[in-house]
Design a protein around this motif. Structure first.
Motif, short mmCIF file in Angstrom:
data_model
loop_
_atom_site.label_atom_id
_atom_site.label_comp_id
_atom_site.label_asym_id
_atom_site.label_seq_id
_atom_site.Cartn_x
_atom_site.Cartn_y
_atom_site.Cartn_z
N ALA A 88 -47.84 -15.58 30.82
CA ALA A 88 -48.38 -14.54 31.69
C ALA A 88 -48.96 -15.11 32.98
CB ALA A 88 -49.45 -13.74 30.95
N LYS A 89 -49.50 -16.32 32.93
CA LYS A 89 -50.15 -16.85 34.14
C LYS A 89 -49.16 -17.24 35.23
CE LYS A 89 -50.84 -21.61 32.57
NZ LYS A 89 -51.89 -22.61 32.33
N TYR A 90 -47.88 -17.32 34.91
CA TYR A 90 -46.87 -17.67 35.92
C TYR A 90 -46.12 -16.46 36.46
CZ TYR A 90 -47.72 -22.44 34.51
OH TYR A 90 -48.32 -23.64 34.25
N ILE A 91 -46.52 -15.26 36.05
CA ILE A 91 -45.88 -14.05 36.56
C ILE A 91 -46.52 -13.69 37.89
CG2 ILE A 91 -45.55 -11.58 36.17
CD1 ILE A 91 -45.21 -12.19 33.24
N VAL A 92 -45.68 -13.53 38.91
CA VAL A 92 -46.13 -13.19 40.25
C VAL A 92 -46.17 -11.68 40.42
CG1 VAL A 92 -45.59 -13.42 42.71
CG2 VAL A 92 -45.17 -15.33 41.17
N GLU A 93 -45.16 -10.98 39.90
CA GLU A 93 -45.06 -9.53 40.11
C GLU A 93 -44.19 -8.92 39.00
OE1 GLU A 93 -43.36 -6.48 43.55
OE2 GLU A 93 -43.07 -8.64 43.76
N VAL A 94 -44.52 -7.68 38.64
CA VAL A 94 -43.72 -6.90 37.69
C VAL A 94 -43.29 -5.63 38.40
CG1 VAL A 94 -43.69 -5.70 35.48
CG2 VAL A 94 -44.98 -7.82 35.72
N ARG A 95 -41.97 -5.36 38.42
CA ARG A 95 -41.45 -4.19 39.13
C ARG A 95 -40.82 -3.21 38.16
NH1 ARG A 95 -37.93 -7.80 43.15
NH2 ARG A 95 -39.63 -8.96 44.11
N GLN A 96 -41.36 -2.01 38.09
CA GLN A 96 -40.82 -0.87 37.34
C GLN A 96 -40.55 -1.18 35.87
OE1 GLN A 96 -37.38 0.72 39.25
NE2 GLN A 96 -38.36 0.91 41.23
N ALA A 97 -41.38 -1.96 35.23
CA ALA A 97 -41.16 -2.31 33.84
C ALA A 97 -42.31 -1.83 32.97
CB ALA A 97 -40.99 -3.81 33.69
N ARG A 98 -41.97 -1.48 31.74
CA ARG A 98 -42.95 -1.06 30.75
C ARG A 98 -42.93 -2.07 29.60
NH1 ARG A 98 -39.77 3.67 31.54
NH2 ARG A 98 -38.76 3.09 29.60
N PRO A 99 -43.97 -2.11 28.80
CA PRO A 99 -43.97 -3.01 27.65
C PRO A 99 -42.80 -2.70 26.71
CG PRO A 99 -46.15 -2.12 27.98
CD PRO A 99 -45.25 -1.42 28.93
N ASN A 100 -42.22 -3.72 26.13
CA ASN A 100 -41.08 -3.65 25.22
C ASN A 100 -39.80 -3.15 25.87
OD1 ASN A 100 -42.32 -4.71 22.87
ND2 ASN A 100 -43.41 -2.78 22.64
N SER A 101 -39.70 -3.27 27.18
CA SER A 101 -38.45 -2.91 27.85
C SER A 101 -37.73 -4.19 28.27
CB SER A 101 -38.73 -2.04 29.08
OG SER A 101 -39.45 -2.75 30.06
N GLU A 102 -36.41 -4.08 28.42
CA GLU A 102 -35.61 -5.20 28.86
C GLU A 102 -35.79 -5.39 30.36
OE1 GLU A 102 -33.63 -7.34 27.02
OE2 GLU A 102 -34.60 -6.36 25.33
N VAL A 103 -36.00 -6.64 30.78
CA VAL A 103 -36.23 -6.93 32.19
C VAL A 103 -35.36 -8.09 32.64
CG1 VAL A 103 -38.63 -6.10 32.23
CG2 VAL A 103 -38.17 -8.47 31.63
N ALA A 104 -35.09 -8.11 33.94
CA ALA A 104 -34.45 -9.26 34.57
C ALA A 104 -35.56 -10.18 35.05
CB ALA A 104 -33.59 -8.81 35.73
N ILE A 105 -35.46 -11.44 34.74
CA ILE A 105 -36.46 -12.41 35.18
C ILE A 105 -35.88 -13.11 36.40
CG2 ILE A 105 -37.84 -14.40 34.53
CD1 ILE A 105 -37.26 -13.50 31.56
N VAL A 106 -36.58 -13.01 37.52
CA VAL A 106 -36.09 -13.56 38.78
C VAL A 106 -37.09 -14.57 39.33
CG1 VAL A 106 -34.76 -11.49 39.36
CG2 VAL A 106 -37.09 -11.68 40.16
N ASP A 107 -36.58 -15.51 40.13
CA ASP A 107 -37.48 -16.45 40.80
C ASP A 107 -37.98 -15.80 42.09
OD1 ASP A 107 -35.27 -16.62 42.44
OD2 ASP A 107 -34.80 -18.69 41.96
N THR A 108 -38.77 -16.51 42.86
CA THR A 108 -39.37 -15.93 44.06
C THR A 108 -38.35 -15.62 45.14
OG1 THR A 108 -39.90 -18.17 44.83
CG2 THR A 108 -41.65 -16.94 43.70
#
Length: 150
Positions: A88-108
């Motif tokens: 969690a400490k390395y997350i910069v931003e979360v866009r349009q995501a809810r808990p337990n949803s599939e997300v794309a992990i992107v770099d900066t």
């Protein structure tokens, strides 16, 4: 037949994602019972079926089309590419995501480096403790993407 897959993708990931996909060549592979098994976009595997609930999960290629994104710092991006979970400490931003949803992990820079499931809510991420995203597929962990049979 690809209309059914687009409707399911629109239901899970939003109408915008289905509209973005409608301009591409879509091919659907079904299992023996007639359920969607794989969805290919431009002959590349984009979504796979999760058997227990019928959700279509994005692959690395399919993650480029979805809006749910988690931006990680460059420091953590190298480890996430290897298939490690995202602290969690390395997350910069979360866009349009809810808990337990599939997300794309992107770099900066905005490059998709992995796909996973967001475990924490926005509030829990601010605590900056524990692993917030469980990585399912990453750049280094996938040798060859599954190609459609000819």
């Amino acid at each position: 037949m690809s209309q059914r897959a687009l409707q399911l993708i629109a239901y899970i990931y939003g109408k915008e994602v289905a509209e973005r996909l409608s301009g591409h060549e879509i091919r659907v592979e079904y299992n023996k019972t007639g359920r969607i098994r794989y969805v290919y976009v431009d002959n590349k595997l984009a979504f796979v079926l999760r058997n227990n609930d019928g959700h279509l999960l994005p692959t690395l290629y399919g993650a480029e089309f979805i809006n749910r994104k988690v931006v990680v710092s460059n420091e953590a991006a190298e480890f996430v590419k290897l298939g490690r979970n995202v602290p969690a400490k390395y997350i910069v931003e979360v866009r349009q995501a809810r808990p337990n949803s599939e997300v794309a992990i992107v770099d900066t820079r905005g490059t998709v480096i992995a796909v996973g499931r967001l475990v924490y809510s926005q509030r829990e991420i601010t605590l900056r403790r524990g692993y917030a995203v469980k990585v399912r597929e990453s750049l280094e962990s996938t040798g060859e993407m599954k190609e459609p049979p000819q």
